[in-house]
Write an enzyme that holds these catalytic residues in place. Structure first.
Site, PDB file in Angstrom:
ATOM      1  N   GLN B 168       5.134  -9.793   9.814  1.00 16.59           N
ATOM      2  CA  GLN B 168       3.841  -9.187   9.473  1.00 16.59           C
ATOM      3  C   GLN B 168       2.942  -8.991  10.686  1.00 16.59           C
ATOM      4  OE1 GLN B 168       3.021  -8.144   6.415  1.00 16.59           O
ATOM      5  NE2 GLN B 168       4.990  -8.845   5.637  1.00 16.59           N
ATOM      6  N   CYS B 313       4.994 -11.448 -13.579  1.00 15.97           N
ATOM      7  CA  CYS B 313       5.636 -10.268 -14.146  1.00 15.97           C
ATOM      8  C   CYS B 313       6.107  -9.296 -13.085  1.00 15.97           C
ATOM      9  CB  CYS B 313       4.690  -9.561 -15.099  1.00 15.97           C
ATOM     10  SG  CYS B 313       4.756 -10.304 -16.726  1.00 15.97           S
TER      11      CYS B 313
END
Lengths: 144, 384
Positions: B168, B313
């Protein structure tokens, strides 16, 4: 391929029967926030018919779509018929759910049962207890 | 991908389709391009060209660095590794396997509510049998930057190999392997507008590197397999460009990021995650109480905003992001997270769109959330 069917996206983007019923005859709440899914279903009952139904859901796209579809499937139907609604029927009506999202349809089935049980309890109506097994929150049901 | 990276790669898909291992002239031209790319990548990191190994991705680099240091350590009877609770899964799952299958002991340091580990904590965790410290340069979800130079110094002093997953960080903030006391470093091209499926492992001269793909003599016998010339060339071009424009890009991103944060933190019962004093220029991670992240992403996608979330989810598991849990957020809050990654290609108009869309979508989802309604009625306590 998209994650969800067009029908799931339609019921997610334009959910039917969203809201609360302040003088509901029965309220069913299942799931828990820790797992990221809570469904709350409100029903109005007259002469054994579910005359109105509303839901509030905290959950993913398929949880919202399952709630919306399940309420559509029981609205205006006799209680006896609503009790026969299975999670599979909810999922099929949505043109299918990804396997790992099947528990959303299970929650919808359970929330409706819980609302009907609440209606029975509040009105002192006798019922067969075996029809209402306690939802097991620790067990996630994933059906293909 | 950046235009620069695409333009750099095209000739190697077409005219210069040689294999660098071939002796013929087209092969040798590919070989020259490979070595020029190696020199460019090395220069961007403050490394020497022969310390750069091309791999297929950041995860491969992480795997090779960790397994290599672990095996070297095991040969000396050192089977203790130090890392943190919020590393990328390429690190955490590799460590988990070393623990399970090869009997390594792993200490995962706490990253606190601000998402930053300290060099003193690393120092205190080092034992005589520690063979490796692996700590990410910057966190991929919440964007916090770790005190890598200080941690590297602690490791150097204790003579413990230090690896950092800098996927990153490279191309976004200054990274210099020499100044930062880094022994091994992983990077991935697509994080700085290079192609997906190509990465680098830096391994300092003098630190032993064990190959995990056996075969030909590519990458000085440390990583067999025909080199992905086109992507390697594109990666080097993208990295050079990112490093050349780092300051101006960062200045632009920080301005945009802070404007978005200032607007979105106005949403009631929201939280900005990660210490902003030690932060990547383009990463924003927030939580909104009473909603679940997936719905947020789908509705933002409808508005042309591609975001991500740490909700269960969206990951396909039952638990929300391990990073958000690592900084102490409760499950129910972590489910309602939003991550926005800005790049220099984003415009102030994009920021305006985000600032308009997010509050709208959060409110819409809260209006159908039983959790939110209970909180608003006072039946359930707000956490944020």
């Amino acid at each position: 391929m998209a994650l969800y069917s067009e029908k799931v996206m339609d019921h997610f983007r334009n959910p039917r029967n969203v809201g609360e019923i302040p003088d509901a005859d029965g309220i069913g709440e299942v799931g828990n926030a820790r797992c990221g899914d809570i469904m709350k279903i409100y029903i109005k009952v007259k002469d054994g018919i579910i005359t109105d139904v509303k839901f509030n859901t905290f959950g993913c796209g398929s949880a919202i779509a399952s709630s919306s579809m399940a309420t559509e499937l029981i609205k205006g139907k006799p209680i006896s018929q609503a009790l026969e609604l299975t999670n599979k029927a909810v999922a099929e009506a949505l043109d299918g759910l990804p396997a790992y999202k099947m528990h959303c349809s299970v929650l919808a089935e359970e929330a409706i049962r819980a609302a009907i049980k609440d209606y029975y309890d509040k009105n002192g109506i006798e019922y067969d207890k075996s029809q209402f097994p306690e939802p097991d929150e620790d067990k996630e049901i994933h059906e293909d | 991908m950046s235009r620069t990276a695409i333009d750099a790669m095209l000739p190697y898909l077409d005219k210069i389709y040689g294999n660098p291992s071939s002796l013929h002239s087209v092969g040798q031209r590919a070989k020259e391009a490979l070595e020029a790319a190696r020199a460019d990548v090395a220069a961007c990191l403050g490394a020497k060209p022969n310390e750069i190994y091309f791999t297929s991705c950041g995860s491969e680099s992480d795997n090779q660095a960790i397994r290599s240091a672990a095996h070297v350590g095991a040969q000396k009877g050192k089977k203790h590794i130090i890392s943190t609770t919020f590393e990328h899964h390429a690190v955490l799952h590799t460590l988990e396997r070393l623990k399970r299958e090869e009997g390594f002991e792993v200490t995962l340091l706490d990253v606190h509510s601000n998402g930053v580990v300290t060099a003193d904590e690393v120092k205190a965790a080092i034992r005589p049998d520690t063979c490796l410290v692996t700590i990410m340069y910057a966190n991929n979800e919440i964007g916090t930057v770790q005190p890598i130079r200080e941690i590297g110094a602690v490791c150097r002093e204790a003579k413990v190999t230090f690896h950092t997953d800098a996927v990153q960080a490279v191309g976004h903030i200054p990274v210099n392997v020499a100044d930062d006391n880094i022994d091994m470093l992983s990077l991935s091209a697509h994080k700085f507008h290079g192609p997906k499926g190509t990465g680098v492992l830096y391994c300092r001269n003098g630190v032993r590197l064990i190959p995990f793909i056996d075969g030909g003599a590519q990458e000085r016998n440390k990583r067999a397999g025909t080199e992905n010339i086109a992507e390697i060339v594109a990666m080097a071009a993208a990295l050079k460009e990112s490093c050349a424009h780092m300051e101006e890009n960062a200045a632009k991103l920080v301005k945009m990021r802070d404007r978005i944060i200032a607007a979105l933190t106005q949403i009631p019962h929201s939280k900005l995650n990660g210490d902003m004093a030690h932060h990547l220029p383009g990463t924003i991670n927030m939580c909104f109480e009473g909603i679940e992240g997936e719905g947020l992403l789908l509705l933002l996608d409808d508005k042309g905003i591609c975001a991500s979330s740490g909700s269960a989810c969206t990951s396909g598991s039952l638990d929300p992001s391990h990073v958000l849990l690592a900084i102490g957020l409760p499950h129910e809050v972590a489910h309602g997270s939003l991550r926005l990654s800005l790049s220099e290609y984003n415009t102030e108009e994009d920021a305006d769109r985000i600032i308009a869309a997010v509050p709208e979508v959060v409110e819409y989802l809260r209006n159908m959330s039983p959790v939110w309604k209970e909180m608003e009625r006072g039946e359930l306590k707000h956490i944020l």
